[in-house]
Motif scaffolding. Structure first.
Motif, PDB file in Angstrom:
ATOM      1  N   ASP A   1      59.241 -35.471  50.678  1.00 26.50           N
ATOM      2  CA  ASP A   1      59.515 -35.610  49.244  1.00 26.50           C
ATOM      3  C   ASP A   1      60.582 -34.594  48.860  1.00 26.50           C
ATOM      4  O   ASP A   1      60.542 -33.442  49.300  1.00 26.50           O
ATOM      5  CB  ASP A   1      58.246 -35.370  48.424  1.00 26.50           C
ATOM      6  N   TYR A   2      61.517 -35.037  48.005  1.00 23.98           N
ATOM      7  CA  TYR A   2      62.602 -34.141  47.603  1.00 23.98           C
ATOM      8  C   TYR A   2      62.736 -34.146  46.089  1.00 23.98           C
ATOM      9  O   TYR A   2      62.788 -35.198  45.457  1.00 23.98           O
ATOM     10  CB  TYR A   2      63.921 -34.584  48.226  1.00 23.98           C
ATOM     11  N   THR A   3      62.783 -32.930  45.511  1.00 24.23           N
ATOM     12  CA  THR A   3      62.928 -32.772  44.070  1.00 24.23           C
ATOM     13  C   THR A   3      64.372 -32.415  43.742  1.00 24.23           C
ATOM     14  O   THR A   3      64.897 -31.414  44.255  1.00 24.23           O
ATOM     15  CB  THR A   3      61.996 -31.666  43.542  1.00 24.23           C
TER      16      THR A   3
ATOM     17  N   THR B   1      63.352 -34.653  39.197  1.00 18.71           N
ATOM     18  CA  THR B   1      62.743 -35.891  39.667  1.00 18.71           C
ATOM     19  C   THR B   1      62.478 -35.795  41.170  1.00 18.71           C
ATOM     20  O   THR B   1      63.276 -35.242  41.925  1.00 18.71           O
ATOM     21  CB  THR B   1      63.651 -37.100  39.383  1.00 18.71           C
ATOM     22  N   THR B   2      61.334 -36.340  41.602  1.00 15.16           N
ATOM     23  CA  THR B   2      60.925 -36.272  43.008  1.00 15.16           C
ATOM     24  C   THR B   2      60.875 -37.671  43.595  1.00 15.16           C
ATOM     25  O   THR B   2      60.274 -38.582  43.006  1.00 15.16           O
ATOM     26  CB  THR B   2      59.554 -35.594  43.149  1.00 15.16           C
TER      27      THR B   2
ATOM     28  N   LEU C   1      72.839 -33.341  51.863  1.00 13.16           N
ATOM     29  CA  LEU C   1      72.376 -31.961  51.926  1.00 13.16           C
ATOM     30  C   LEU C   1      71.093 -31.852  51.120  1.00 13.16           C
ATOM     31  O   LEU C   1      71.032 -32.316  49.978  1.00 13.16           O
ATOM     32  CB  LEU C   1      73.414 -31.005  51.341  1.00 13.16           C
ATOM     33  N   PHE C   2      70.073 -31.228  51.706  1.00 17.96           N
ATOM     34  CA  PHE C   2      68.802 -31.040  51.029  1.00 17.96           C
ATOM     35  C   PHE C   2      68.467 -29.550  51.000  1.00 17.96           C
ATOM     36  O   PHE C   2      68.419 -28.904  52.045  1.00 17.96           O
ATOM     37  CB  PHE C   2      67.682 -31.795  51.737  1.00 17.96           C
TER      38      PHE C   2
ATOM     39  N   ILE D   1      62.105 -29.236  49.257  1.00 16.67           N
ATOM     40  CA  ILE D   1      61.496 -30.185  50.188  1.00 16.67           C
ATOM     41  C   ILE D   1      60.006 -29.900  50.303  1.00 16.67           C
ATOM     42  O   ILE D   1      59.587 -28.756  50.468  1.00 16.67           O
ATOM     43  CB  ILE D   1      62.149 -30.087  51.580  1.00 16.67           C
ATOM     44  N   THR D   2      59.184 -30.943  50.217  1.00 19.48           N
ATOM     45  CA  THR D   2      57.737 -30.806  50.401  1.00 19.48           C
ATOM     46  C   THR D   2      57.233 -31.984  51.239  1.00 19.48           C
ATOM     47  O   THR D   2      57.884 -33.025  51.322  1.00 19.48           O
ATOM     48  CB  THR D   2      56.992 -30.784  49.065  1.00 19.48           C
TER      49      THR D   2
END
Length: 320
Positions: free
Chosen positions: A160-162, A167-168, A199-200, A205-206
């Protein structure tokens, strides 16, 4: 018989790593074998590439000497826990060795026994230090280790990326490289859904889940991951714009304010330009305060208002 000899040689190697020098008699007593067997085992270690020096005579003995290559090391349980904790700490915050510590951490955690993983987690969750200075969000070393293994093994991961807007969404990507820029860590990966490089930020990142699916290595455009990330970051949008022209050499500012990365660029021998743009106004103020030099600022109105309010509060406190 072979397993007994292997176990004995591992025990011999462990003994050599714990003390500067051993006599043949002491090693024989510890291993419950003859001195002649110790000599044969020493020769086998040398054949495997371990640089074992020996001295003849009554005062002679054996010691593990420095070599041209680092041989495998044997760690007992307490040593393995201590090294893992140290590497996690280094991977999360020590300037200059983060990536090296991360590679070593990935190797160690892959072979760490389950019983020791619990000790490491318990120790790290109950022990803490005082952070006198925090410039930005810190990445979770356990997350970094997981992603480092995925990069090495070319294994697709889901997470999951915020976004910076809060927003996720769920992502699925092929990890390529972990790159540090300033105080932030980034994952360079190929997004399988968008079929493009992304790019993250690691602190966003979760829920990383390795999928078990491995793919062939994908070449990075330009064949230089660091340069590619730097180029992307230089054009990445931020919420607040703040560009400072600093009246000091870039080397001087970089020495006083570590972690600026590619945001700091020299203009000539006496001035440089700093892109202090950020999504958070306090981060911009902290960066500019740390310059310790005169500068002119080209910034958004919200940035200027925040800086004026901060300065007025400081003056009020001094005069009060």
């Amino acid at each position: 018989m072979t397993s007994d000899m292997t176990a004995r040689m591992l025990r011999l190697l462990s003994l050599l790593q714990t003390r500067r020098e051993w006599s043949g008699a002491d090693l024989a007593e510890r291993l419950s074998v003859t001195v002649r067997t110790v000599r044969r085992d020493i020769d086998r270690l040398r054949d495997l590439g371990y640089p074992v020096d020996s001295a003849r005579g009554h005062a002679g003995g054996y010691r593990l000497a420095p070599g041209t290559d680092l041989p495998p090391l044997l760690l007992d349980d307490d040593e393995a826990v201590a090294v893992t904790i140290a590497l996690r700490t280094a991977a999360g915050g020590l300037t200059g060795i983060e990536e090296t510590a991360l590679r070593a951490l990935a190797k160690l955690e892959q072979v760490l026994p389950r019983r020791l993983r619990g000790q490491v987690t318990a120790l790290q969750s109950t022990a803490s230090g005082i952070a006198w200075e925090t410039r930005g969000p810190r990445a979770d070393p356990a997350l970094m280790a997981t992603l480092a293994v995925a990069c090495r093994d070319h294994e697709i991961v889901a997470f999951d990326y915020t976004t910076r807007r809060g927003t996720t969404t769920g992502r699925r990507a092929e990890p390529c490289h972990l790159v540090a820029s300033g105080d932030l860590w980034y994952l360079l990966a190929h997004d399988t859904t968008k079929d493009d490089w992304r790019l993250f930020r690691l602190d966003r990142i979760t829920g990383v889940t390795p999928t078990g699916r491995r793919v062939p290595p994908r070449p990075v455009p330009g064949d230089d991951p660091t340069a590619f990330v730097a180029a992307r970051l230089s054009t990445a949008p931020t919420r607040y714009r703040a560009i400072a022209t600093v009246q000091a050499p870039a080397e001087q500012i970089r020495a006083r304010t570590p972690g600026l990365g590619t945001r700091l660029r020299p203009l000539d021998d006496h001035t440089c330009r700093l892109d202090a743009s950020d999504d958070h106004l306090p981060h911009i103020a902290r960066t500019l305060t740390g310059l310790d030099a005169d500068y002119t600022l080209d910034a958004d109105p919200d940035v200027l208002t925040h800086l004026r309010d901060t300065a007025q509060r400081t003056l009020h406190a001094l005069n009060g």
